[in-house]
Design an enzyme around this catalytic site. Structure first.
Site, short mmCIF file in Angstrom:
data_model
loop_
_atom_site.label_atom_id
_atom_site.label_comp_id
_atom_site.label_asym_id
_atom_site.label_seq_id
_atom_site.Cartn_x
_atom_site.Cartn_y
_atom_site.Cartn_z
N CYS A 101 0.86 -1.19 0.00
CA CYS A 101 0.00 0.00 0.00
C CYS A 101 0.90 1.24 0.00
O CYS A 101 2.08 1.14 -0.36
CB CYS A 101 -0.99 -0.02 1.17
N ASN A 137 2.27 1.54 4.32
CA ASN A 137 2.58 0.27 4.98
C ASN A 137 2.28 0.31 6.49
O ASN A 137 2.94 -0.35 7.29
CB ASN A 137 4.06 -0.15 4.73
N CYS A 148 -1.41 0.75 7.33
CA CYS A 148 -2.85 0.44 7.45
C CYS A 148 -3.23 -0.79 6.64
O CYS A 148 -3.36 -1.89 7.17
CB CYS A 148 -3.71 1.63 7.04
N ARG A 149 -3.43 -0.61 5.33
CA ARG A 149 -4.01 -1.68 4.53
C ARG A 149 -3.11 -2.90 4.36
O ARG A 149 -3.55 -4.04 4.58
CB ARG A 149 -4.42 -1.13 3.15
N SER A 150 -1.85 -2.68 3.93
CA SER A 150 -1.02 -3.86 3.63
C SER A 150 -0.62 -4.67 4.86
O SER A 150 -0.62 -5.91 4.79
CB SER A 150 0.18 -3.51 2.75
N ASP A 188 -8.38 3.83 1.22
CA ASP A 188 -7.41 4.14 2.26
C ASP A 188 -8.17 4.65 3.50
O ASP A 188 -8.83 5.69 3.42
CB ASP A 188 -6.46 5.23 1.73
P1 4NP Z 1 -1.84 2.88 4.06
O1 4NP Z 1 -2.47 4.23 4.65
O2 4NP Z 1 -1.29 3.20 2.70
O3 4NP Z 1 -2.99 1.95 4.00
O4 4NP Z 1 -0.76 2.45 5.04
C1 4NP Z 1 -1.75 5.43 4.74
C2 4NP Z 1 -0.97 5.67 5.83
C3 4NP Z 1 -0.29 6.87 5.94
C4 4NP Z 1 -0.39 7.82 4.94
C5 4NP Z 1 -1.16 7.58 3.84
C6 4NP Z 1 -1.84 6.39 3.74
N1 4NP Z 1 0.30 9.03 5.06
O5 4NP Z 1 0.15 9.89 4.17
O6 4NP Z 1 1.06 9.23 6.01
#
Ligand code: 4NP
Length: 158
Positions: free
Chosen positions: A8, A11, A13-15, A124
């Site tokens: 993702c 790294n 949340c989703r992955s 997200d």
């Molecule tokens: P992820 O979510 O891609 O599912 O881990 C996010 C976590 C942090 C951010 C964006 C998306 N960020 O911009 O910090």
């Protein structure tokens, strides 16, 4: 051994949630000798961090403990993994940019394996409320389950 990498953006949340769900499914099926998984992000903002606390709480509700530490997707991941499963189209583009001549992985959108909404993005949950984390879990659980069925039939496991 089949190696699977979930990717993702951050790294956190989703992955890592997908990794936690899939690792549990592998364990439950007793396929630890056949398949392993990891996760990575296309950006480097959160390297070394545990998953977002909201994602960890959601995982715990489903008896899954997330202990992954965030890392960036690297070119050599194309050579180390058999499957790269990305959460959205932006992840897809970023990962493809790093493709090497020696790449062996096949890349898919995670929700190519979601029979409820095939080919959609995994939203997200980062900017939203707790409900978004729970629905992220539901989508990932459904998709991981179907992906495992795909591996099972492709590699003739029983
Ligand atoms: P992820 O979510 O891609 O599912 O881990 C996010 C976590 C942090 C951010 C964006 C998306 N960020 O911009 O910090």
């Amino acid at each position: 051994m089949i190696q699977v990498l979930f990717v993702c953006l951050g790294n956190i949340c989703r992955s890592p949630m997908a990794e936690g769900i899939f690792a549990r499914m592998i364990e439950d099926a007793k396929w630890n000798q056949k398949v392993a998984c990891d996760s990575a992000g296309t950006n480097s903002y959160h390297i070394g961090e545990l998953p977002d606390e909201r994602m960890r709480k959601t995982a715990l509700k489903h008896a899954i403990q997330l202990t992954h530490r965030a890392r960036s997707f690297k070119e050599k991941d194309w050579e180390a993994f058999d499957y790269i499963l990305v959460m959205d189209n932006q992840n897809y583009r970023e990962v493809v940019k790093k493709k090497t001549a020696g790449a062996r992985a096949s890349i898919y959108l995670m929700r190519e394996f979601d029979l409820a909404e095939k080919g959609a993005e995994v939203p997200d949950p980062w900017y939203g409320d707790l409900d978004g984390f729970e629905s992220c879990y539901t989508i990932l659980h459904r998709s991981c389950n179907q992906f495992l069925q795909y591996l099972k039939s492709k590699h003739q496991w029983d």
